[in-house]
Structure formats: structure tokens, C-alpha cells
Design a protein around this motif. Structure first.
Motif, mmCIF file in Angstrom:
data_model
loop_
_atom_site.group_PDB
_atom_site.id
_atom_site.type_symbol
_atom_site.label_atom_id
_atom_site.label_comp_id
_atom_site.label_asym_id
_atom_site.label_seq_id
_atom_site.Cartn_x
_atom_site.Cartn_y
_atom_site.Cartn_z
ATOM 1 N N PHE A 88 6.075 10.829 3.153
ATOM 2 C CA PHE A 88 6.123 10.255 3.077
ATOM 3 C C PHE A 88 4.309 9.844 4.231
ATOM 4 O O PHE A 88 3.340 9.582 3.129
ATOM 5 C CB PHE A 88 6.231 8.860 3.464
ATOM 6 N N SER A 89 4.622 10.796 4.490
ATOM 7 C CA SER A 89 2.721 11.772 5.124
ATOM 8 C C SER A 89 1.922 12.274 4.253
ATOM 9 O O SER A 89 0.342 12.099 4.115
ATOM 10 C CB SER A 89 3.552 12.388 6.212
ATOM 11 N N ALA A 90 2.292 12.888 3.457
ATOM 12 C CA ALA A 90 1.350 13.307 2.189
ATOM 13 C C ALA A 90 0.934 12.367 1.631
ATOM 14 O O ALA A 90 0.153 12.445 1.028
ATOM 15 C CB ALA A 90 2.487 14.103 1.392
ATOM 16 N N LEU A 91 2.000 11.092 0.594
ATOM 17 C CA LEU A 91 1.613 9.880 0.526
ATOM 18 C C LEU A 91 0.502 9.090 1.210
ATOM 19 O O LEU A 91 -0.629 8.571 0.228
ATOM 20 C CB LEU A 91 2.649 8.635 0.147
ATOM 21 N N LEU A 92 0.963 8.913 2.268
ATOM 22 C CA LEU A 92 -1.043 8.482 3.165
ATOM 23 C C LEU A 92 -1.649 8.930 2.938
ATOM 24 O O LEU A 92 -3.002 8.843 2.983
ATOM 25 C CB LEU A 92 -0.327 8.025 4.431
ATOM 26 N N ALA A 93 -1.808 10.615 2.594
ATOM 27 C CA ALA A 93 -3.240 11.284 3.463
ATOM 28 C C ALA A 93 -4.060 11.037 1.975
ATOM 29 O O ALA A 93 -5.055 11.439 1.836
ATOM 30 C CB ALA A 93 -2.548 12.918 3.453
ATOM 31 N N THR A 94 -3.672 10.639 0.428
ATOM 32 C CA THR A 94 -3.849 10.241 -0.644
ATOM 33 C C THR A 94 -4.538 9.117 -0.315
ATOM 34 O O THR A 94 -5.212 9.043 -1.735
ATOM 35 C CB THR A 94 -3.062 10.381 -1.850
#
Length: 268
Positions: free
Chosen positions: A124-130
Motif C-alpha cells: 500500500f505504501s508503494a502504491l501511495l508513493a506513485t
């Protein structure tokens, strides 16, 4: 015709099954609810990963041509390992629809209602970073899943707890709300009661089933929407309650399908 496995910690994945029956009614489905262990969102990452793998291996052993991991928490913690282990069949996961929410938002402020485990996951954190240009107001929906599992999606206690969880999102001025757990689409009525039509609601069930459809077409599975396949409900806790809640929560006409239900206390 294909046999599709749908797995969730409880009844939340019925929202995914409901959409699958709408788009792809001709296939046979096994819906597996690990209700004895629900909710997953408050368990350790290690436990979630191991249990999710075990249940997907069970579905694969039943001859499923594809498996939908219809649980945001299980997807976040286990989808990569499950795909690696069961590489011979498509494994479709679910994740919070923050990308479409960011596109739909007019003011760039998006609320995300999800489980604690989903919000803390690296996926989820990686998704937010996009999506650095959007402000995401993250809120764990602690306590909501057990109430939905108990058949109280529209109950007064659920409404009160939901109001508490939505308050920070309202105060931040969000104009879009991501339903980041497959249980939460069953709270649409309650959310509308609290917020009216002032906020856009985003869930990804339609997109998830479109992905399933693409995978099945790539396998050459026959598609004939004039037919209606069977649905088998399997529970680790109470098969009859799962059966009843499916009829209560789902919009699909289950009477058009051959329905079976069974209790399986162990999936090994």
C-alpha cells in the motif's frame, strides 16, 4: 466454462463474487470464507501470509482454473508468494482503488477507509508513493468487519462507529472515499446516511472482475452469459450463516444458480 475460487476472511468477498456473477454468470464458483479467523486486518503479517497461502492451495486442489484473493489484507501481505507458489493458474488480488480515486477527486483530497494491516503494508505504501500530488487521509476501520460479519451492516452500532471513523476524513475536506476493504461496499447505505451524496465512493470490484475475465479469455475459456453456473459456499465456521448472508447481502439472483454450502474445519 471455468471453476473460479474466491477467498476472503469472511463475507466481505461476497461483494467481489456478486460482481463476478453479474459479469460472468456462466462459470462455476467456490466461495471460501475463513470466518473462524475473521477479521484478518488485526493479525500479524506472518499469520496472514501463511493462512492465505494455505487457503489458496486448498482452492487450487479443488481444481480451480483461477483464484480471486477477495481480501485487501491478504492481497497486501501474501499475493506475491501465492502467485509464485501457484504459478500454473491466474491469481487475481484486490487493492484499494486509490488511483481511480485520485483521478476522480476534484480537490485532490481522498479518504481511504481500510484495515490496519492494509494501511501498514509495504504494498500500500508503494502504491501511495506513485501519487504524490494527492492528499490521502488514511483511516483504519477498526471494529467494522466484525459488525458486518454479525449481519449488522445497517445497524445502529455500526452507524455510530462508522461516524467516528469518517470524522477525520470529513474534517480534512475529502470529496472522494476509497472503500479499501471488500467488506466495506456493504456499508454504502450507512455511509450515504451519514454523508449523503457529498462524497464519491470508490471500490474496485468491477475492475477486479474485468481482470479475471481477461485472464479467462487468455486461457480460451468459453464465455456464454446465457448460462448460469453453480456456486459452492464453504466456511471454516458456519456454512449455513454464510449461505444466509450471501442471500441477504448480494444483489445477484442466487436462485438462478445451483447453490451448495459446506463446513470445512481444516483446509490442509
Amino acid at each position: 466454462m471455468a471453476l473460479i475460487g474466491v477467498f476472503d476472511s469472511g463475507v466481505g468477498g461476497l461483494s467481489i463474487l456478486d460482481e463476478a456473477l453479474r459479469q460472468l454468470p456462466e462459470h462455476d464458483y467456490i466461495y471460501l470464507a475463513d470466518s473462524i479467523n475473521a477479521p484478518y486486518g488485526e493479525k500479524s503479517s506472518e499469520w496472514i501470509a501463511l493462512r492465505s497461502m494455505e487457503l489458496c492451495q486448498y482452492l487450487a486442489a479443488q481444481g480451480c482454473d483461477a483464484i480471486m484473493v477477495a481480501c485487501n489484507t491478504a492481497t497486501a501481505e501474501a499475493i506475491a508468494a501465492i502467485r509464485n507458489e501457484l504459478s500454473h493458474i491466474p491469481i487475481i488480488g484486490v487493492e484499494p482503488g486509490i488511483k481511480p480515486a485520485a483521478m476522480q477527486s476534484s480537490n485532490g483530497i481522498v479518504g481511504v477507509l481500510a484495515t490496519e494491516a492494509t494501511l501498514k503494508s509495504g504494498k500500500f505504501s508503494a502504491l501511495l508513493a506513485t501519487l504524490p500530488d494527492c492528499q490521502f487521509v488514511k483511516q483504519a476501520g477498526a471494529g467494522l468487519v466484525p459488525l458486518i460479519e454479525a449481519g449488522q451492516a445497517d445497524g445502529e452500532q455500526t452507524l455510530e462507529l462508522l461516524a467516528e471513523h469518517l470524522e477525520p476524513i470529513q474534517e480534512a475536506g475529502a470529496d472522494t472515499l476509497v472503500l479499501g476493504c471488500t467488506h466495506y461496499p456493504f456499508l454504502r447505505k450507512a455511509i450515504r446516511k451519514l454523508l449523503g451524496d457529498s462524497i464519491n465512493l470508490v471500490d474496485t470490484s468491477e475492475a477486479v472482475v474485468r481482470q479475471l475475465k481477461r485472464k479467462l479469455e487468455a486461457q480460451g475459456k468459453r464465455l456464454d452469459n446465457d448460462e448460469h453456473g453453480s456456486v459452492t459456499f464453504i466456511s471454516s465456521k458456519d456454512a449455513q450463516t454464510l449461505h444466509q448472508m450471501a442471500f441477504e447481502l448480494m444483489q445477484s439472483d442466487l436462485d438462478e444458480h445451483s447453490i451448495k454450502s459446506q463446513l470445512v474445519s481444516s483446509f490442509t
